[in-house]
Design a protein around this motif. Structure first.
Motif, PDB file in Angstrom:
ATOM      1  N   LYS A 419       0.696  -1.231  -0.017  1.00  0.00           N
ATOM      2  CA  LYS A 419       0.084   0.099   0.077  1.00  0.00           C
ATOM      3  C   LYS A 419       0.863   1.219   0.036  1.00  0.00           C
ATOM      4  O   LYS A 419       1.798   1.304   0.954  1.00  0.00           O
ATOM      5  CB  LYS A 419      -0.893  -0.127   1.231  1.00  0.00           C
ATOM      6  N   SER A 421       1.951   5.162   0.477  1.00  0.00           N
ATOM      7  CA  SER A 421       1.195   6.368   1.382  1.00  0.00           C
ATOM      8  C   SER A 421       2.495   7.453   1.136  1.00  0.00           C
ATOM      9  O   SER A 421       3.472   7.386   1.062  1.00  0.00           O
ATOM     10  CB  SER A 421       1.136   5.694   2.810  1.00  0.00           C
ATOM     11  N   ASP A 422       1.826   8.690   1.302  1.00  0.00           N
ATOM     12  CA  ASP A 422       2.818   9.677   1.416  1.00  0.00           C
ATOM     13  C   ASP A 422       3.535   9.878   2.908  1.00  0.00           C
ATOM     14  O   ASP A 422       4.589  10.418   2.713  1.00  0.00           O
ATOM     15  CB  ASP A 422       1.900  11.251   1.295  1.00  0.00           C
ATOM     16  N   ASP A 423       3.217   9.270   3.751  1.00  0.00           N
ATOM     17  CA  ASP A 423       3.816   8.772   4.970  1.00  0.00           C
ATOM     18  C   ASP A 423       4.524   7.612   5.202  1.00  0.00           C
ATOM     19  O   ASP A 423       4.141   6.730   4.843  1.00  0.00           O
ATOM     20  CB  ASP A 423       2.630   9.019   6.325  1.00  0.00           C
ATOM     21  N   ARG A 426       3.760   4.764   6.937  1.00  0.00           N
ATOM     22  CA  ARG A 426       2.415   3.888   6.803  1.00  0.00           C
ATOM     23  C   ARG A 426       2.635   3.264   5.481  1.00  0.00           C
ATOM     24  O   ARG A 426       1.358   3.048   5.002  1.00  0.00           O
ATOM     25  CB  ARG A 426       1.377   4.870   6.802  1.00  0.00           C
ATOM     26  N   ALA A 427       3.492   3.347   4.634  1.00  0.00           N
ATOM     27  CA  ALA A 427       3.816   2.640   3.336  1.00  0.00           C
ATOM     28  C   ALA A 427       4.246   1.424   3.439  1.00  0.00           C
ATOM     29  O   ALA A 427       4.871   0.992   4.353  1.00  0.00           O
ATOM     30  CB  ALA A 427       4.656   3.544   2.617  1.00  0.00           C
ATOM     31  N   TYR A 428       3.540   0.322   2.570  1.00  0.00           N
ATOM     32  CA  TYR A 428       3.614  -1.175   2.571  1.00  0.00           C
ATOM     33  C   TYR A 428       4.555  -1.306   1.179  1.00  0.00           C
ATOM     34  O   TYR A 428       3.760  -1.040   0.113  1.00  0.00           O
ATOM     35  CB  TYR A 428       2.431  -1.849   2.909  1.00  0.00           C
TER      36      TYR A 428
END
Length: 506
Positions: A419, A421-423, A426-428
């Motif tokens: 997944k 994410s801009d963060d 929190r990116a996978y």
């Protein structure tokens, strides 16, 4: 030739898992295969889904070429023929004969030994040896891990005899078994191939002392010996009528199909134990008679080699999404790491690459809240096997099992897809491989087939690496040094000497 093939494999491109599915709409049909057991009216089976691995047509073709170059067909034929495949010890590896598949003479001998075991098991269940409610099974390594796993997996609905498997020399383990058993209704099984294993024999002596001190007039009369050295058992004090032998060509970690499986038969009853053998035999025949990608253990080994040798993965995770299979990761640790944790080839030359990865794992969904953080976002690439059952092992609200399986399948999907994410926290990243083994139910037959699959997978990996999976000299050195410590006739390094002194041993 193998070096050239490895060079070819290393040069292949590895598309992402998402790209592989997008490029081949039939990928699931190719890499997810159902293995059926039984007849049409009572069929059960297992789905082996390797579609979420990075195997593709190019890798499969090259690994097939590698298998041919490493003499896979000849080594498989030698295994089934009962030829010497454990070259360092000059032995065959005939655990399959225990399931009725292999050299005729070995199959006949195994059948005779099973007939003897069945007679004793059924006599005990009929009460011919008095009331028997408990069995303390004493062994170590393969003499304990296999029986403990099988009993935990298959006897949860109520065992015919309450079995306690004790392997640790730590007296706490044996005392725990004593506390759970009534000595007046307890038998003891002593499982040792040589009947000289110090941990097993020390525990056995303590069990005899417990029986004697608890008022049992003839402690030896309560003992059944499971061994490839019957004379040693007689010398120790077991009556020959209660000795269940097995062949010297059956290795410890492959031995639960032999008389080492006595506690399994005691817990389940002989018919279920026979079904367990039949399930394994069905996988044996599949492995023997099927070639190429359709051969399930060989396909799995292709995937194992892709990650260990080509992608540098040092571990492989095994997660059982079924409480009945909670001990499976422990069992596979010994099977895979003791078999293939080698650094020399069959010819004695050094292995020119990594061999067995470290096998580890746990139980879903507990593991999700413990180690899956690393699997999803850590810097280590870890191929994962998910193992689950469509049928639940409980009678509670179906929501329990639905949530369990939903979590299992979601983890494989999430590892693959990831997944964005801009963060960054929190990116996978995704593109992380997994295989799924989905049983219709955990029955004696499917469970037997599952274990036989892993045995053959281990063998296939050994062939592709050119090593002997049937010896285990690496476990001997520490045992030899422990004996020297007991004898008090050797000096060690300063650290070891200080530890011995602090513990009051030196």
């Amino acid at each position: 030739m193998s070096e050239a093939v490895w060079s070819k494999l290393k040069a292949l491109k590895t598309p992402s898992l998402t790209q592989l599915f997008e490029a081949d709409p039939a990928r699931l049909d190719i890499f997810a295969t159902r293995f059926d057991l039984g007849d049409e009216e009572s069929s059960s089976g297992i789905l082996f889904d390797w579609s979420k691995t990075h195997l593709d047509a190019a890798h499969v073709a090259a690994f097939g070429e590698l298998a041919q170059g490493m003499g896979f067909d000849a080594r498989r034929a030698a295994l089934f023929a009962g030829d010497i495949v454990n070259t360092t010890e000059g032995r065959a590896a005939e655990h399959m004969a225990q399931r009725g598949v292999g050299k005729d003479e070995s199959v006949m001998l195994a059948a005779e030994n099973h007939h003897r075991m069945a007679a004793i098991v059924e006599a005990i269940h009929r009460g011919a040896m008095g009331e028997v409610k408990h069995l303390i099974h004493i062994g170590i390594g393969g003499s304990a891990l296999g029986p403990a796993l099988a009993i935990d997996a298959l006897a949860r609905d109520g065992a015919m005899v309450d079995v306690h498997v004790v392997s640790n020399i730590d007296g706490c383990a044996l005392e725990q078994a004593f506390a759970a058993c009534d000595p007046a209704t307890t038998m003891v099984a002593v499982a040792s191939k040589t009947f000289t294993t110090i941990e097993t024999m020390t525990n056995a002596e303590s069990a005899l002392t417990w029986l004697r001190e608890s008022g049992v007039a003839d402690p030896y009369g309560r003992v059944v010996a499971l061994t490839a050295a019957p004379a040693k058992a007689v010398e120790w004090g077991v009556d020959e009528t209660r000795i269940l032998p097995f062949s010297e060509s059956v290795g410890g970690r492959y031995s639960l199909w032999s008389s080492i499986g006595f506690p399994i038969a005691m817990a389940l009853g002989w018919p279920d134990f026979a079904e367990f053998l039949d399930g394994a035999a069905a996988m044996d025949m599949h492995f023997r008679d099927t070639d190429g990608l359709a051969n399930l253990p060989l396909r799995a080994a292709f995937g194992d080699q892709l990650y260990t040798r080509l992608r540098g993965c040092q571990t492989r995770g095994v997660f059982a999404y079924d409480e009945r299979l909670a001990l499976l990761p422990d069992y596979l640790q010994q099977l895979e790491m003791e078999s293939n944790g080698k650094s020399v080839k069959v010819d004695g030359s050094p292995v020119d690459g990594p061999t067995a990865p470290i096998t580890w794992g746990g139980v879903g969904t507990d593991a999700q809240h413990a180690v899956f953080q690393l699997l999803h976002q850590g810097t280590n690439l870890v191929p994962v096997d998910f193992i689950a059952s469509i049928a639940p092992g409980d009678d509670l609200d179906p929501a329990h099992h639905r949530i369990l399986l939903s979590n299992c399948f979601a983890q494989g999907a999430a590892l693959m897809a990831g997944k964005a994410s801009d963060d960054a926290a929190r990116a996978y990243p995704g593109d992380r491989p997994s295989a799924t083994i989905l049983l219709d139910d955990v029955t004696p037959a499917t469970f037997g087939a599952l274990l036989a699959f892993h045995e053959h997978r281990t063998f296939c990996n050994a062939v592709l690496m050119g090593i002997n999976p049937f010896d285990q000299f690496g476990v001997e050195l520490g045992k030899e040094i422990a004996k020297q410590i007991e004898q008090g006739d050797v000096q060690f390094d300063p650290s070891t000497q200080a530890l011995l002194a602090l513990a009051g041993i030196a």
